[in-house]
Write a protein that holds these residues in place. Structure first.
Motif, PDB file in Angstrom:
ATOM      1  N   ALA A  23      17.958   3.680 -37.512  1.00 53.72           N
ATOM      2  CA  ALA A  23      16.854   4.207 -36.705  1.00 53.72           C
ATOM      3  C   ALA A  23      16.394   3.177 -35.676  1.00 53.72           C
ATOM      4  O   ALA A  23      16.138   3.524 -34.514  1.00 53.72           O
ATOM      5  CB  ALA A  23      15.701   4.616 -37.612  1.00 53.72           C
ATOM      6  N   GLU A  24      16.314   1.921 -36.073  1.00 54.26           N
ATOM      7  CA  GLU A  24      15.893   0.876 -35.138  1.00 54.26           C
ATOM      8  C   GLU A  24      16.894   0.696 -34.004  1.00 54.26           C
ATOM      9  O   GLU A  24      16.513   0.511 -32.850  1.00 54.26           O
ATOM     10  CB  GLU A  24      15.690  -0.444 -35.879  1.00 54.26           C
ATOM     11  N   GLN A  25      18.180   0.764 -34.324  1.00 56.67           N
ATOM     12  CA  GLN A  25      19.210   0.633 -33.290  1.00 56.67           C
ATOM     13  C   GLN A  25      19.130   1.787 -32.294  1.00 56.67           C
ATOM     14  O   GLN A  25      19.215   1.580 -31.081  1.00 56.67           O
ATOM     15  CB  GLN A  25      20.599   0.594 -33.925  1.00 56.67           C
ATOM     16  N   VAL A  35      15.493  10.222 -30.275  1.00 53.76           N
ATOM     17  CA  VAL A  35      16.214  10.012 -31.536  1.00 53.76           C
ATOM     18  C   VAL A  35      16.027  11.221 -32.453  1.00 53.76           C
ATOM     19  O   VAL A  35      14.914  11.696 -32.635  1.00 53.76           O
ATOM     20  CB  VAL A  35      15.717   8.735 -32.241  1.00 53.76           C
ATOM     21  N   THR A  36      17.134  11.702 -33.016  1.00 53.72           N
ATOM     22  CA  THR A  36      17.075  12.816 -33.966  1.00 53.72           C
ATOM     23  C   THR A  36      17.501  12.334 -35.354  1.00 53.72           C
ATOM     24  O   THR A  36      18.173  11.311 -35.496  1.00 53.72           O
ATOM     25  CB  THR A  36      18.007  13.960 -33.541  1.00 53.72           C
ATOM     26  N   ARG A  48      22.345  14.161 -43.596  1.00 55.39           N
ATOM     27  CA  ARG A  48      20.988  14.336 -43.090  1.00 55.39           C
ATOM     28  C   ARG A  48      20.026  14.650 -44.229  1.00 55.39           C
ATOM     29  O   ARG A  48      18.892  14.168 -44.246  1.00 55.39           O
ATOM     30  CB  ARG A  48      20.961  15.434 -42.035  1.00 55.39           C
ATOM     31  N   ALA A  49      20.468  15.415 -45.210  1.00 62.88           N
ATOM     32  CA  ALA A  49      19.616  15.764 -46.352  1.00 62.88           C
ATOM     33  C   ALA A  49      19.196  14.518 -47.126  1.00 62.88           C
ATOM     34  O   ALA A  49      18.063  14.435 -47.613  1.00 62.88           O
ATOM     35  CB  ALA A  49      20.331  16.742 -47.264  1.00 62.88           C
ATOM     36  N   LEU A  50      20.089  13.544 -47.224  1.00 65.42           N
ATOM     37  CA  LEU A  50      19.761  12.318 -47.967  1.00 65.42           C
ATOM     38  C   LEU A  50      18.639  11.536 -47.295  1.00 65.42           C
ATOM     39  O   LEU A  50      17.871  10.846 -47.975  1.00 65.42           O
ATOM     40  CB  LEU A  50      21.002  11.442 -48.114  1.00 65.42           C
ATOM     41  N   LEU A  51      18.487  11.661 -46.003  1.00 65.93           N
ATOM     42  CA  LEU A  51      17.400  10.969 -45.320  1.00 65.93           C
ATOM     43  C   LEU A  51      16.041  11.437 -45.834  1.00 65.93           C
ATOM     44  O   LEU A  51      15.100  10.654 -45.886  1.00 65.93           O
ATOM     45  CB  LEU A  51      17.455  11.216 -43.810  1.00 65.93           C
TER      46      LEU A  51
END
Length: 53
Positions: A23-25, A35-36, A48-51
């Protein structure tokens, strides 16, 4: 704490660090508004679910 429990905690912490780094990158490259979650997941090589877990 058992070996397995310790390992799970370590893996969870490692995944969290990977997500934050990704996310920072992306933020540095594109800015927060662009950013998505899909991009973060792809950069961190996670689903994506693991996020959300």
């Amino acid at each position: 704490m058992s070996y397995i429990s310790e390992r799970r905690v370590e893996e969870k912490e490692r995944r969290r660090a990977e997500i934050v780094d990704a996310a920072e990158q992306l933020y540095a490259d594109k800015g927060w508004d662009s950013v998505t979650m899909e991009q973060v997941a792809k950069r961190a090589r996670l689903s994506r679910a693991l996020l959300y877990v």
